[in-house]
Enzyme design. Structure first.
Site, mmCIF file in Angstrom:
data_model
loop_
_atom_site.group_PDB
_atom_site.id
_atom_site.type_symbol
_atom_site.label_atom_id
_atom_site.label_comp_id
_atom_site.label_asym_id
_atom_site.label_seq_id
_atom_site.Cartn_x
_atom_site.Cartn_y
_atom_site.Cartn_z
ATOM 1 N N LYS A 1 0.535 -1.232 0.199
ATOM 2 C CA LYS A 1 -0.064 0.039 -0.060
ATOM 3 C C LYS A 1 1.070 1.008 -0.123
ATOM 4 C CE LYS A 1 -5.082 0.281 2.274
ATOM 5 N NZ LYS A 1 -4.573 -0.101 3.484
HETATM 6 C C1 E4P Z 1 -8.454 1.410 3.269
HETATM 7 O O1 E4P Z 1 -8.146 0.292 3.250
HETATM 8 C C2 E4P Z 1 -7.921 1.999 4.587
HETATM 9 O O2 E4P Z 1 -7.928 1.521 5.809
HETATM 10 C C3 E4P Z 1 -9.332 2.139 5.652
HETATM 11 O O3 E4P Z 1 -10.395 1.922 4.576
HETATM 12 C C4 E4P Z 1 -9.500 3.523 6.270
HETATM 13 O O4 E4P Z 1 -10.900 3.386 7.268
HETATM 14 P P1 E4P Z 1 -11.507 4.205 7.843
HETATM 15 O O5 E4P Z 1 -11.344 5.975 7.007
HETATM 16 O O6 E4P Z 1 -12.324 3.706 8.593
HETATM 17 O O7 E4P Z 1 -10.011 5.221 9.093
#
Ligand code: E4P
Length: 222
Positions: free
Chosen positions: A85
């Site tokens: 990522k």
């Molecule tokens: C995606 O890969 C992220 O980890 C995640 O969806 C972030 O979500 P949040 O806005 O609830 O922290």
């Protein structure tokens, strides 16, 4: 539509994987820090990768291209199903190209506009992650990013998968699915909510009660 679980919780991952409900996992530094505690986060990732038959996103914490590539290569060594990522930064796009040329899959995270998604796809990302809930939180229509990105990717036959992230409730999942997002990554509580409907419970209760009466009903005399 594929469902990923957005968590580093081994308990939740084991549950969802054993129930056959998920196709992969996304983590981020916040989620991993919460699960790891005193453990080495790499060991936690290794364990997650062994529990799931599908991609597991693990995020770099460097913000320069060389650092991201270095960390990405290290993460990719943990298991074959790791997807690296990378944050949506100019340096991140350099890193995505370099990792892609080495055959390492990437998921570009922290996308908040459809052009950011387009740029990430052009760089060679396997996934782009628009954050729906966080846009809703600041008064924008998060789902618009998914809608626009779907049209753009279809216009140019871009193979990059649109991963709807920062999902907060089942309605987000329905809308992303109707638009044609390839993946939704769900917090465990949202995945659990997707399974439920009060009419299902009420209907089952009635069916079972009626069936039970069958066994106790006196037989008519012959
Ligand atoms: C995606 O890969 C992220 O980890 C995640 O969806 C972030 O979500 P949040 O806005 O609830 O922290």
């Amino acid at each position: 539509m594929k469902f990923f679980l957005d968590t580093a919780s081994l308990k939740d991952i084991s549950w969802a994987a054993q129930a056959g409900l998920i196709d992969g996992i996304t983590t981020n530094p916040s989620l991993l820090a919460k699960q790891a505690g005193d453990l080495d986060p790499r060991d936690v990732l290794k364990e997650i990768c062994s529990l799931v038959d599908g991609p597991v996103s693990a995020e770099v914490v460097a913000v320069d291209a060389d650092g991201m590539v270095r960390e990405g290569k290290e993460l990719a060594k943990i298991a074959d199903n790791i997807v690296v990522k990378i944050p949506m930064l100019e340096a991140g796009m350099v890193a995505v190209r370099r990792l892609a040329s080495d055959g390492i899959k990437t998921n570009v995270t922290l996308c908040f506009s459809s052009v950011q998604c387009l740029i990430a796809a052009k760089a060679g990302a396997a996934y782009v992650s628009p954050f729906i809930g966080r846009l809703d939180d600041v008064g924008q229509e998060g789902m618009d990013v998914i809608r626009e990105a779907r049209v753009i990717f279809d216009n140019y036959q871009l193979a990059t998968e649109i991963l709807a992230a920062s999902i907060r409730h089942p309605r987000h999942v329905v809308e992303a699915a109707m638009i044609g997002a390839d993946v939704a990554t769900l917090p465990p509580d949202v995945l659990k909510k997707l399974l439920l409907h009060p009419l299902t419970d009420r209907g089952l209760e009635q069916f079972l009660a009626d069936w039970k009466k069958l066994g106790t009903r006196p037989k008519a005399p012959v």
